[in-house]
Design an enzyme around this catalytic site. Structure first.
Site, PDB file in Angstrom:
ATOM      1  NE  ARG A  43      19.075  36.965   2.965  1.00  0.00           N
ATOM      2  CZ  ARG A  43      18.203  36.867   2.336  1.00  0.00           C
ATOM      3  NH1 ARG A  43      18.629  36.604   1.172  1.00  0.00           N
ATOM      4  NH2 ARG A  43      16.819  36.888   2.499  1.00  0.00           N
ATOM      5  CE1 TYR A 101       6.433  43.851   1.874  1.00  0.00           C
ATOM      6  CE2 TYR A 101       5.703  41.836   1.360  1.00  0.00           C
ATOM      7  CZ  TYR A 101       6.422  42.775   1.259  1.00  0.00           C
ATOM      8  OH  TYR A 101       7.471  42.766   0.209  1.00  0.00           O
ATOM      9  N   PRO A 102       3.180  40.479   5.958  1.00  0.00           N
ATOM     10  CG  PRO A 102       1.130  39.387   6.670  1.00  0.00           C
ATOM     11  CD  PRO A 102       1.837  40.733   6.455  1.00  0.00           C
ATOM     12  CG  MET A 103       5.341  37.204   1.506  1.00  0.00           C
ATOM     13  SD  MET A 103       6.542  37.522  -0.105  1.00  0.00           S
ATOM     14  CE  MET A 103       5.776  36.302  -0.931  1.00  0.00           C
ATOM     15  CE  LYS A 146       7.604  33.298  -3.420  1.00  0.00           C
ATOM     16  NZ  LYS A 146       7.593  34.473  -4.388  1.00  0.00           N
ATOM     17  CG  HIS A 185      11.795  38.663  -6.531  1.00  0.00           C
ATOM     18  ND1 HIS A 185      10.761  39.204  -7.122  1.00  0.00           N
ATOM     19  CD2 HIS A 185      11.246  39.079  -5.080  1.00  0.00           C
ATOM     20  CE1 HIS A 185       9.722  39.900  -6.496  1.00  0.00           C
ATOM     21  NE2 HIS A 185      10.109  39.570  -5.122  1.00  0.00           N
ATOM     22  CD  GLN A 204      15.255  41.672   1.102  1.00  0.00           C
ATOM     23  OE1 GLN A 204      14.118  41.656   0.530  1.00  0.00           O
ATOM     24  NE2 GLN A 204      15.892  40.566   0.675  1.00  0.00           N
ATOM     25  CB  SER A 214       5.623  40.221  -7.073  1.00  0.00           C
ATOM     26  OG  SER A 214       6.447  40.281  -6.074  1.00  0.00           O
TER      27      SER A 214
END
Lengths: 255, 255, 255, 255, 255
Positions: free
Chosen positions: C137, C151-153, C155, C178, C191, C229
């Site tokens: 990872r 894409y950036p995200m 919380k 998730h 990912q 999400s």
């Protein structure tokens, strides 16, 4: 769902905050003659516009990337303001500037306080002191301080913090308490309040003048804990400027 | 709706985060002589401004598209900061840069903690240790670390998360708890807190210094779970930079 | 108002999503020689940077107006990332590109799941399988798929949907659920999760790789109905790219 | 906090809304020959791309300052869409245009209605009529109407209006009721719905075709009072276009 | 969750607010001949377009940096509006302008009031006075006042302030009360209301005409305390303009 009572307002001078960036690359690349012409015409523009019969014009160096110059115009009519804005484009200095932002408003006094309510009451006896006070708000002199802070603002219309849905009396108390903070800074910070509903993107412009920038900071920080600001104010961008005499334009442009 | 008690604050040095993009097309297209002049004048500018009597100037390479250079100025007066910003435009390096962003603020110590409250209490006995601590906050030395993280922030004024409507005591506790996290990173991360109410678009600037970027990431991630951040903080854009000596400007520009 | 327990995180490679637009007008207007030099140096840049000892570099054609090229760099240090970004400006291809956007982050594994908690527990026995998983990872190989979605995200920290105010255990369950959705797409969608707290404007970057774009669409649409999400995610802009080999740069530029 | 059931979706053609501005200054300044070449190559580009075996390409004149041209591409693969976008840059017309905006999506049919649920049910008997209906949604013909309205949209994920937290059955009912309004406009307004989760900044693109723009206005205004829109829809920017035949490109450019 | 009843609407003339900035640098740098050609063709464009058989065209000087010119077109078809916009680009004046913003809408009368409901009722007896009133709303004459204020707006769709979720009767009462304020300004302020659902980014455009800008300010400030605005309105940007005759274009451009 009933309509709330609006305060009475009276307007005085139309105000344009004309924020411009200097095109420093063009300036460095310009010949001495072009620079001289730009300085000469720029000084003439600023001095002639400061010398108007009614109203005033002042110039400030703006800190940071948002702008370099704030040209602040006050005029009795929108037509004169429109002319002042466009006349700048005729002068050789304009070639070295771009328009970065602007704000259009008109000086405003509102009838929230009891004294002010009298002012708007046609049956009340004329009170010369009150008349002078109201007049100083809508026909202000530009204070000769070193620093200026300008920002536009609106009052919130959110479900829990809806200024426009508060009863008049509650708004009056909030405005009076808010004004009290300002009065503690008398002699240190001077303000010009101008309304812009229907004229520009926020509802008011606030222009604060002081010789110590930290006095403005202390005043606004204190106000932020007051419900008028903490619950009901929505702020736009903040611009900080340092006043200079039109005749010092060459020093400003020398870097 | 009563006014909340604001903390006392003391200010020290005015701070300008001057973020600039390099015009790499112009740089590649420039002759060797123009490049040399730009490097020479750029180094001189950076060194001269780092050598001021009071305050400091440092330069960082910024990662990503938001900017290429962060020039960080600290000065005792706004006038000197204004001069430092405009003097850059005189140097040949300026021709190869555009202004990408900036932030204007002033170093700030506030009287939330009990110790700090004593500092602001005119009747309290002078405490030399406290005096040194407060002084280190408002007259900070720029740490010689490799990395910097800069972001502006404000406290929320929402109905459920309204910092400015919390009682002083609650804010004091929150600030102390927040500070405790920072103290766990002592020796790894150093911070400069500067206030910008009335001066720029957010209420504070936060500048963090570390030799490991992940230490800053761990610190801020831990803080995000603390109510001061999780409920009351609103962040602006984040800038990550890598410090270089003015004399390495040529290496920076060589790509 | 108590502080919530943050998860442990471990970081691996620094990541730069470097998004660039092609200046097609300049490209069409360029002579054959300049085009050849740009292609040659562009291919060399991309191949050399893909050949680094640790980390990787890949290039994608981006659909729509937001960018034309995504150059994705992974490097063990921020200094190398900084160099990779600036080295691009030295190559002749740079003359035909503008920076459209970028995102800075670092690959991250966090200790939410029970297995991962063991990984972060100094007293737990070393588990080679877990070690390999965590390592995959934070030191990921770039999958050789045709399509990428980036894409950036962040919380959310809203009163009713405040991720950072949830108890650790609740966040752990949400993260596991998730992750389960993701596992259903194993073999179809790969990912890379990278953290960016303190480094860029959002909190994470998400980079998804697949041979069928609709697999990514199905995965994210399914996730959108999951509370992680539906209640807690705030998304930035989405970029869709199509990978090409550095040696195909000429075909990409031929239109 | 349980996960909600997502609907099944099926995708057909990838869609690019390619919005471009004409550089009218360059156009006016161009010689007759350059204008002729641009028109000739522009017409050829538009006709060749309309003549693809699968999918379609159409062109519209866009009203207002947001764009001048909308080139709408539908293609069976992302690779072909990517090629169509970049091939435009090869043609001489490109020199007189700038990219103003774009939207990337893929035609989508979802299994909310009972009929549609059958379609996605592998055990249900094949229904040729349903098959044709679903196929018409994901392999649509571009209607030959004069006007087009395009906008991207998402469903809200707010505490009180959270589409993604509604039970499947409730969403199904809302979708059916919403569809009923659309059916009242059959013969007047035709729609193409395309999904963009993971591909672009909103979740769907909506493209409406009609010979009377007011029919689109009436349809959308009616829908706005329906809970699907009034409570759950978040709209992006709206673009209004007027179709013209590729061969009328010269008339379009003549002003 | 039931659908609310929408009002009936009738549309008249399509409206384009075409906002343009003057490129003053290009203007100052232009030769006398080019300036004369630009003025001549600009005047011809404005006069010819004001002389259309149905609809109108007017021009205003816009204050502040957001634009310099507002060209306001009303036309019976979108095709004519599209032509009017593009024809401007043919005239020599266009060379000295950039498009700053625009708004597309269509004059609208809606059936909220009882009188208006009759108008939309096919069984109601024809009422010539009502017919004239409705017609004046959708086929308005441009008033010959000195000032104009233009802004786009939408109605809110928030959980607590959701216009589209109010019963018809409640909306009708709110609209009537709102209209009452407007009627108090009859003779001072004239309005054109145009709808833009499906056509542009907000739901309506509001264009107000007055000889005293403060009359517009007072009207809108009063309205802001009315629930229609205080709870349900979301405003876009505000533009303030001063009308001039096409033949005064030279005076406008002289600064």
């Amino acid at each position: 769902m009933s309509r709330r009572e609006p305060p009475r307002t009276e307007e005085g001078l139309y105000v344009l905050h004309d924020l411009r960036s200097v095109d420093w690359d063009a300036w460095r690349g310009a010949g001495e003659r072009d620079q001289e012409a730009a300085i000469e015409e720029g000084i003439a523009y600023l001095q002639d516009h400061a010398d108007v019969e009614e109203g005033d014009t002042a110039v400030f160096s703006v800190l940071g990337h948002k702008a370099d110059l704030l040209i602040l115009h006050l005029r009795p009519t929108l037509a004169e303001l429109d002319a002042a804005e466009r006349e700048f484009e005729k002068c050789a200095l304009a070639e070295f500037t771009d328009r970065a932002s602007s704000y259009l408003s008109v000086t405003e006094a509102s009838g929230y306080t009891e004294a002010a309510a009298d002012y708007f009451d046609p049956d009340a006896e004329a009170d010369p002191g009150l008349q002078r006070y109201m007049d100083s708000r809508i026909h202000p002199e530009l204070p000769e301080t070193e620093f200026v802070s300008f920002y536009p603002m609106s009052k919130r219309r959110d479900p829990e913090y809806n200024w426009y849905d508060l009863p008049f009396e509650e708004r009056r108390e909030l405005m009076e308490a808010h004004g009290d903070i300002g009065r503690d800074y008398a002699g240190k910070v001077t303000q010009i309040i101008s309304g812009s509903v229907g004229m520009d993107d926020h509802e008011w412009g606030v222009t604060l003048f002081a010789d110590e920038m930290t006095d403005i900071k202390h005043l606004l920080y204190e106000m932020r804990f007051d419900p008028s600001s903490s619950k009901y104010a929505e702020f736009g961008r903040f611009y900080t400027g340092r006043r200079f005499a039109p005749s010092d334009l060459d020093a400003f442009l020398a870097g």
